[in-house]
Each structure stands twice: as structure tokens, then as C-alpha cells.
Design an enzyme around this catalytic site. Structure first.
Site, PDB file in Angstrom:
ATOM      1  CG  ASP A  91      22.348  30.985 -15.507  1.00  0.00           C
ATOM      2  OD1 ASP A  91      23.164  31.759 -14.972  1.00  0.00           O
ATOM      3  OD2 ASP A  91      21.197  31.332 -15.835  1.00  0.00           O
TER       4      ASP A  91
ATOM      5  CB  ALA B  50      21.691  19.203 -18.143  1.00  0.00           C
TER       6      ALA B  50
ATOM      7  N   GLY C 158      24.354  25.352 -23.248  1.00  0.00           N
ATOM      8  CA  GLY C 158      25.092  26.282 -24.091  1.00  0.00           C
ATOM      9  C   GLY C 158      25.036  27.694 -23.560  1.00  0.00           C
ATOM     10  N   GLY C 159      24.362  27.866 -22.410  1.00  0.00           N
ATOM     11  CA  GLY C 159      24.263  29.169 -21.770  1.00  0.00           C
ATOM     12  C   GLY C 159      25.237  29.324 -20.620  1.00  0.00           C
TER      13      GLY C 159
ATOM     14  N   GLY D 180      21.791  24.336 -14.271  1.00  0.00           N
ATOM     15  CA  GLY D 180      22.039  25.724 -13.881  1.00  0.00           C
ATOM     16  C   GLY D 180      20.831  26.415 -13.303  1.00  0.00           C
TER      17      GLY D 180
ATOM     18  CB  CYS E 189      13.732  26.470 -26.525  1.00  0.00           C
ATOM     19  SG  CYS E 189      13.085  24.800 -26.263  1.00  0.00           S
TER      20      CYS E 189
ATOM     21  CB  CYS F 212      11.260  20.901 -20.638  1.00  0.00           C
ATOM     22  SG  CYS F 212      12.881  20.403 -21.264  1.00  0.00           S
TER      23      CYS F 212
END
Length: 376
Positions: free
Chosen positions: A22, A16, A19-20, A135, A210, A111
């Protein structure tokens, strides 16, 4: 020894990728370990522009592009999966409903429970993947008897086991956290990303919620629930101010109360109670926030449920410290007493129990017992 290091055969891993930095490094490490890795970015909004823009979130079009570029550098296949409907129902609508009921939810924990290790994991398993990689900073440890345990990360400063305390045996059996067993600073993770040629190496961390585009939780709730003027009262019931919606407050809140009448002792006042039925918010001194016990519902265990009363440490917020407790499961409800009073405990929050570094499980706080004012 962590399960990641004990696994001898290559696995089909779904990484998963938010976009970061980690999640990108986690995917790279999984691939480097010899696993057959595929990257996936979760599209969690039907209108991505309604979520955070820039580097502040994990659900935008920009984040999807960052994740794709990272996957290209790592050399793994990459897909975008649309889970917007599930996210709206299980996370966003739950968040709004909890605040409307006077409770304080944790959407990141929800989540993980409902999206990353339920909807995503179920789809991954149906497609033949063995594990979902994220991450998160936590560890899954495989014991000699074949059972798995969830433990804190090696580096307590980055530990994220609190928001993973909802994972059960089945979910842990298919979870992989490549960052959890390495004692490295965030700067070292960024340096590793740079060495690997990942452009997200210098991307700032995401913060806050988010799906609230501007970070204004109270405004977000007001747009969905409408303004509902009510009274702010003190412990005697005397009106000391007004509000535009009780849902905009949380237990322990000090700022933004807009109280026109100062306290008799001149000291700050805090939110002690929220009543959706009467649409009132009760405020009082900090000492009135002291909680000696609580009752929690909907327990989820990272392994076998505990039997009988036991001594544990507990964490009450994602970035909070540990406190010593005694806990017992009584007719499916978790009864917890604190060795020392704690403050700012709100219904709706999760309590996560630990035995040393091992995560025992979690439950949702339903009610608390105050040191000076009975049950809240």
C-alpha cells in the site's frame, strides 16, 4: 473532490514507506502526479529482529530493504530515519502501561498520533517538505472555504479512517492519502504494483501488533510486567478460576479464561471487568456486556469541536461497524449514549465519531454504563 486531486502545484512530499504494497503504490501515485517525492522508512526498534520477521510486520530489516527497492523502482530518493526511542516511549511503553492499568489500548492509532503525524511530520516540515504521504485508505477533502475534512475511503471495505481519527487540523493540512479516493480492491492494488514493477506486489499484508514478535500479547506483557497470580470471579464475587496477570485480559474476551467451574446456565462466560488494584478478573454472561452509554476523555477533533448535543455514528474498533449515538462535549469530556446497546466496549479503546463519511473526531473511552450492572 479530494485535496490530492485539487492540488495544482507540485509539492515536496515525504512518503512513509513501510515496506508493504500500500505505501509503495501510494508513493508511486504521488510521484506520478508530479510531486517531488522522497521515500523514508521508519526504523522503530533498536533491535529490528525483536519485531516481526518475514512479511508479518512493518518494522524489520527486511521491510526496510523492501521499501528501498520500491523507492529505487519508482525513482525517488530514499532514507531510513531512526525513531526507535520515540516509538518505544510513545507507543510501546504506553501500550504496556495501559494494559497494566486494566485498559485496552490501540497501538496503531497511537503510532499515527505520536509518530507518523507528529514526530515524522514535525521533522518533515523542518526539512521543508509540504506533506507526509502514507498508504492509509482515507480521504482529506479541501472545502471551498479552505478548511479540510477527513473522510472515509471510497471503499468502505478498506477504510482506515478510524485509526486516523486522532489527526487535528494542522496534521490534516500536511497529510496525503493517494489510495483513499479510488474504489479498487486489494487485488487491483497488487496488480497495479506489479505493473509498476514493485516486488512487494505479492507481499502479504501485515497483521496484529508490529512490536510483538510472535503475536503473543499476553506473553509480551508478562515479560515486562511479571506474573501476578489472581482470582477470576463471577458477578457474585465467587472464585471460579485463577490467572497469572489481570493485564492479560480485555473486556469481552471469551477464549483463554481457563475457568474450571461451569456457569449455572452452561453458557459461555466473558470478561466483564478488570481490576488492577485487586488483581481480579470478573466474568459473566454475554448479556452483561451490553453498554448503553460511555464517557470518553482527551478528545481530538478533525476540525472545529462540536457544540451542543448531536446525533452521529460511532466506530469503536478498527474493524468494527458503525452504531448510532448521541454525543455532547461537557467540560472537555465526551458524553455518549447509544441508540441500541453495544457489547465489548473497553476503557482505553478509542471512540471515533462520524457525520456521514466525515470524521468528526475521537476520544479515549474512560468508563461505560452497563444496561444491567451500572458503571464499569
Amino acid at each position: 473532490m479530494t485535496e490530492t486531486s485539487q492540488r495544482s502545484r507540485p509539492l515536496r512530499v515525504l512518503a512513509a514507506m513501510s515496506g508493504g504494497v500500500d505505501s509503495a503504490v501510494a508513493a508511486a501515485r504521488a510521484a506520478e502526479a508530479g510531486h517531488d517525492v522522497t521515500g523514508v522508512h521508519l526504523a522503530l526498534s533498536a533491535n529490528p529482529q525483536s519485531f516481526r520477521t518475514g512479511a508479518r510486520g512493518c518494522c524489520t530489516i527486511e521491510d526496510s530493504r523492501d521499501a528501498r527497492r520500491a523507492a529505487d523502482v519508482i525513482g525517488i530518493p530514499f532514507y531510513v530515519w531512526d525513531l526507535a526511542d520515540r516509538f518505544r516511549e510513545d507507543v510501546v511503553e504506553d501500550f504496556v502501561a495501559e494494559y497494566e492499568a486494566g485498559r485496552t489500548p490501540n497501538p496503531c492509532l497511537r503510532c499515527n498520533e505520536k509518530i507518523k503525524f507528529a514526530a515524522l511530520l514535525d521533522k518533515a516540515l523542518a526539512l521543508g517538505f509540504d506533506a507526509v504521504c502514507t498508504g492509509h485508505y482515507a480521504q482529506v477533502i479541501l472545502r471551498e472555504d479552505g478548511t479540510r475534512e477527513l473522510h472515509r475511503a471510497s471503499d468502505m471495505a478498506k477504510d482506515q479512517s478510524y485509526v486516523l481519527g486522532v489527526l487535528d487540523d494542522r496534521q490534516l493540512a500536511h497529510a496525503m492519502f493517494p489510495l483513499g479516493d479510488t474504489v479498487t480492491t486489494k487485488e487491483e492494488i497488487r496488480a497495479e504494483a506489479e505493473r509498476r514493477g514493485l516486488a512487494v506486489a505479492k507481499k502479504p499484508d501485515s497483521h496484529d501488533i508490529c512490536f510483538i514478535a510472535d503475536g503473543d500479547t499476553q506473553g509480551f506483557l508478562a515479560n515486562r510486567l511479571g506474573k501476578a497470580e489472581g482470582d477470576i470471579v463471577d458477578e457474585s464475587g465467587a472464585k471460579v478460576g485463577s490467572h497469572e496477570g489481570a493485564y492479560g485480559f480485555t473486556i469481552g474476551q471469551r477464549k483463554g479464561l481457563r475457568i474450571g467451574t461451569p456457569a449455572p446456565d452452561g453458557k459461555p462466560r466473558y470478561v466483564l471487568d478488570i481490576s488492577p488494584v485487586t488483581n481480579t478478573v470478573t466474568v459473566g454472561p454475554a448479556a452483561a456486556l451490553d453498554v448503553t452509554a460511555l464517557t470518553a476523555i482527551r478528545p481530538r477533533w478533525c476540525g472545529a469541536a462540536p457544540t451542543g448535543p448531536g446525533a452521529y455514528t460511532a466506530q469503536l474498533r478498527a474493524h468494527g461497524g458503525e452504531t448510532e449515538v448521541r454525543a455532547e462535549l461537557v467540560d472537555g469530556t465526551l458524553e455518549v449514549s447509544f441508540t441500541e446497546p453495544v457489547r465489548g466496549v473497553a476503557p482505553g479503546q478509542a471512540i471515533v465519531l462520524y457525520d456521514g463519511t466525515r470524521v468528526v473526531g475521537s476520544a479515549t473511552i474512560a468508563s461505560t454504563v452497563r444496561a444491567t450492572a451500572g458503571v464499569a
